[in-house]
Write a protein that holds these residues in place. Structure first.
Motif, PDB file in Angstrom:
ATOM      1  N   GLU A  65       0.833  -1.205   0.000  1.00  0.00           N
ATOM      2  CA  GLU A  65       0.000   0.000   0.000  1.00  0.00           C
ATOM      3  C   GLU A  65       0.871   1.260   0.000  1.00  0.00           C
ATOM      4  OE1 GLU A  65      -3.417   2.145  -0.203  1.00  0.00           O
ATOM      5  OE2 GLU A  65      -3.301  -0.033  -0.259  1.00  0.00           O
ATOM      6  N   ILE A  66       1.900   1.273   0.795  1.00  0.00           N
ATOM      7  CA  ILE A  66       2.782   2.441   0.894  1.00  0.00           C
ATOM      8  C   ILE A  66       3.613   2.624  -0.371  1.00  0.00           C
ATOM      9  CG2 ILE A  66       4.822   3.361   2.099  1.00  0.00           C
ATOM     10  CD1 ILE A  66       3.583   1.960   4.645  1.00  0.00           C
ATOM     11  N   LEU A  67       4.193   1.530  -0.861  1.00  0.00           N
ATOM     12  CA  LEU A  67       5.115   1.602  -1.993  1.00  0.00           C
ATOM     13  C   LEU A  67       4.431   1.533  -3.353  1.00  0.00           C
ATOM     14  CD1 LEU A  67       7.910  -0.695  -0.530  1.00  0.00           C
ATOM     15  CD2 LEU A  67       7.912   1.808  -0.642  1.00  0.00           C
ATOM     16  N   LYS A  68       3.169   1.166  -3.367  1.00  0.00           N
ATOM     17  CA  LYS A  68       2.369   1.110  -4.601  1.00  0.00           C
ATOM     18  C   LYS A  68       2.871   0.077  -5.611  1.00  0.00           C
ATOM     19  CE  LYS A  68      -0.180   4.567  -3.232  1.00  0.00           C
ATOM     20  NZ  LYS A  68      -1.075   4.194  -2.179  1.00  0.00           N
ATOM     21  N   PHE A  69       3.298  -1.073  -5.138  1.00  0.00           N
ATOM     22  CA  PHE A  69       3.592  -2.205  -6.009  1.00  0.00           C
ATOM     23  C   PHE A  69       3.351  -3.485  -5.237  1.00  0.00           C
ATOM     24  CE2 PHE A  69       7.657  -1.424  -4.030  1.00  0.00           C
ATOM     25  CZ  PHE A  69       8.112  -2.692  -3.729  1.00  0.00           C
ATOM     26  N   LYS A  70       3.192  -4.593  -5.953  1.00  0.00           N
ATOM     27  CA  LYS A  70       2.748  -5.825  -5.310  1.00  0.00           C
ATOM     28  C   LYS A  70       3.763  -6.971  -5.305  1.00  0.00           C
ATOM     29  CE  LYS A  70      -2.055  -4.990  -6.609  1.00  0.00           C
ATOM     30  NZ  LYS A  70      -2.643  -4.495  -5.440  1.00  0.00           N
ATOM     31  N   HIS A  71       4.780  -6.907  -6.143  1.00  0.00           N
ATOM     32  CA  HIS A  71       5.688  -8.043  -6.279  1.00  0.00           C
ATOM     33  C   HIS A  71       6.939  -7.888  -5.423  1.00  0.00           C
ATOM     34  CE1 HIS A  71       3.189  -9.611  -9.426  1.00  0.00           C
ATOM     35  NE2 HIS A  71       3.216  -8.434 -10.011  1.00  0.00           N
ATOM     36  N   LYS A  72       7.251  -8.924  -4.673  1.00  0.00           N
ATOM     37  CA  LYS A  72       8.438  -8.988  -3.818  1.00  0.00           C
ATOM     38  C   LYS A  72       8.597  -7.761  -2.913  1.00  0.00           C
ATOM     39  CE  LYS A  72      11.217  -9.346  -7.217  1.00  0.00           C
ATOM     40  NZ  LYS A  72      12.300  -9.472  -8.153  1.00  0.00           N
ATOM     41  N   PRO A  73       7.558  -7.377  -2.172  1.00  0.00           N
ATOM     42  CA  PRO A  73       7.711  -6.184  -1.336  1.00  0.00           C
ATOM     43  C   PRO A  73       8.621  -6.427  -0.134  1.00  0.00           C
ATOM     44  CG  PRO A  73       5.656  -7.257  -0.820  1.00  0.00           C
ATOM     45  CD  PRO A  73       6.242  -7.999  -1.996  1.00  0.00           C
ATOM     46  N   PRO A  74       9.408  -5.426   0.227  1.00  0.00           N
ATOM     47  CA  PRO A  74      10.118  -5.500   1.502  1.00  0.00           C
ATOM     48  C   PRO A  74       9.085  -5.280   2.598  1.00  0.00           C
ATOM     49  CG  PRO A  74      10.396  -3.344   0.556  1.00  0.00           C
ATOM     50  CD  PRO A  74       9.625  -4.153  -0.451  1.00  0.00           C
ATOM     51  N   PHE A  75       9.432  -5.556   3.832  1.00  0.00           N
ATOM     52  CA  PHE A  75       8.503  -5.261   4.919  1.00  0.00           C
ATOM     53  C   PHE A  75       9.272  -5.095   6.218  1.00  0.00           C
ATOM     54  CE2 PHE A  75       8.661  -9.851   4.584  1.00  0.00           C
ATOM     55  CZ  PHE A  75       8.737 -10.295   5.884  1.00  0.00           C
ATOM     56  N   LEU A  76       8.582  -4.567   7.217  1.00  0.00           N
ATOM     57  CA  LEU A  76       9.188  -4.345   8.528  1.00  0.00           C
ATOM     58  C   LEU A  76       8.852  -5.493   9.459  1.00  0.00           C
ATOM     59  CD1 LEU A  76       8.399  -0.549   9.009  1.00  0.00           C
ATOM     60  CD2 LEU A  76      10.432  -1.607   8.018  1.00  0.00           C
ATOM     61  N   LEU A  77       9.866  -5.973  10.164  1.00  0.00           N
ATOM     62  CA  LEU A  77       9.651  -7.023  11.163  1.00  0.00           C
ATOM     63  C   LEU A  77       9.298  -6.414  12.507  1.00  0.00           C
ATOM     64  CD1 LEU A  77      12.632  -9.422  10.450  1.00  0.00           C
ATOM     65  CD2 LEU A  77      10.237  -9.821   9.958  1.00  0.00           C
ATOM     66  N   SER A  78       9.915  -5.285  12.796  1.00  0.00           N
ATOM     67  CA  SER A  78       9.698  -4.590  14.061  1.00  0.00           C
ATOM     68  C   SER A  78      10.180  -3.159  13.875  1.00  0.00           C
ATOM     69  CB  SER A  78      10.445  -5.286  15.198  1.00  0.00           C
ATOM     70  OG  SER A  78      11.833  -5.292  14.955  1.00  0.00           O
ATOM     71  N   ASP A  79      10.178  -2.399  14.924  1.00  0.00           N
ATOM     72  CA  ASP A  79      10.577  -1.003  14.872  1.00  0.00           C
ATOM     73  C   ASP A  79      11.997  -0.853  14.322  1.00  0.00           C
ATOM     74  OD1 ASP A  79      10.444   1.735  15.236  1.00  0.00           O
ATOM     75  OD2 ASP A  79      10.935   1.644  17.371  1.00  0.00           O
ATOM     76  N   GLY A  80      12.115  -0.351  13.114  1.00  0.00           N
ATOM     77  CA  GLY A  80      13.424  -0.101  12.519  1.00  0.00           C
ATOM     78  C   GLY A  80      14.129  -1.304  11.931  1.00  0.00           C
TER      79      GLY A  80
END
Length: 166
Positions: A65-80
């Protein structure tokens, strides 16, 4: 070790699929050593997210949603603490790289060596282009997270100031 997902923190550098005679399915490379786990990389990532009261799926959806793409998105595991995949997590060759500075060296068309400031080297089955693209996406996501956190802090400060002046 009770749960190897605890190794997926600010000290983690990479997470890879790994097969050995002891039944291990993952290799976790950290600033303080390399560890193996009988859990798959996806299982470990999901458990790390659960520690932050979320899931890998929810974090990936938020990143999309933030990056506006669907394939292989990075993501956050926890704060920072963020991570990006080198390919689809459905592929056995997928490696997960954490948000640490590294230099790159192309070894082949689809093979790149990452060197971290501590001298630790990790070779991943992905092109230099993919590594740089995914790293950029992760840092965009981390920057967005940091900016949002600042804005929320500032809004809370204003709200508390108004409340005290009443």
């Amino acid at each position: 070790m009770h749960c190897e997902s605890y190794l997926l923190d600010s000290q983690a550098l990479a997470l890879m699929a790994h097969q050995d005679e002891d039944g291990n399915r993952s290799k976790i490379v950290t600033l303080h050593g390399t560890y193996t786990s009988q859990k798959s990389p996806v299982e470990l990532l999901n458990l790390a997210c659960v520690r932050s009261h979320t899931t890998k799926l929810i974090q990936k959806q938020a990143a999309c949603e933030i990056l506006k793409f669907k394939h292989k998105p990075p993501f956050l595991l926890s704060d920072g603490v963020g991570v990006f995949p080198t390919s689809s997590s459905k592929h056995a060759t997928c490696c997960w790289i954490f948000n640490h500075f590294f230099t790159t060296r192309e070894i082949g068309k689809k093979k790149t060596e990452l060197t971290f400031p501590t001298g630790i080297k990790v070779t991943v089955p992905a092109s230099l282009h993919i590594i740089l693209q995914q790293s950029g996406r992760l840092h965009t996501l981390l920057s967005h997270y940091a900016q949002t956190k600042k804005e929320l802090y500032f809004e809370q400060y204003l709200f508390n100031s108004e409340r005290m002046n009443r």
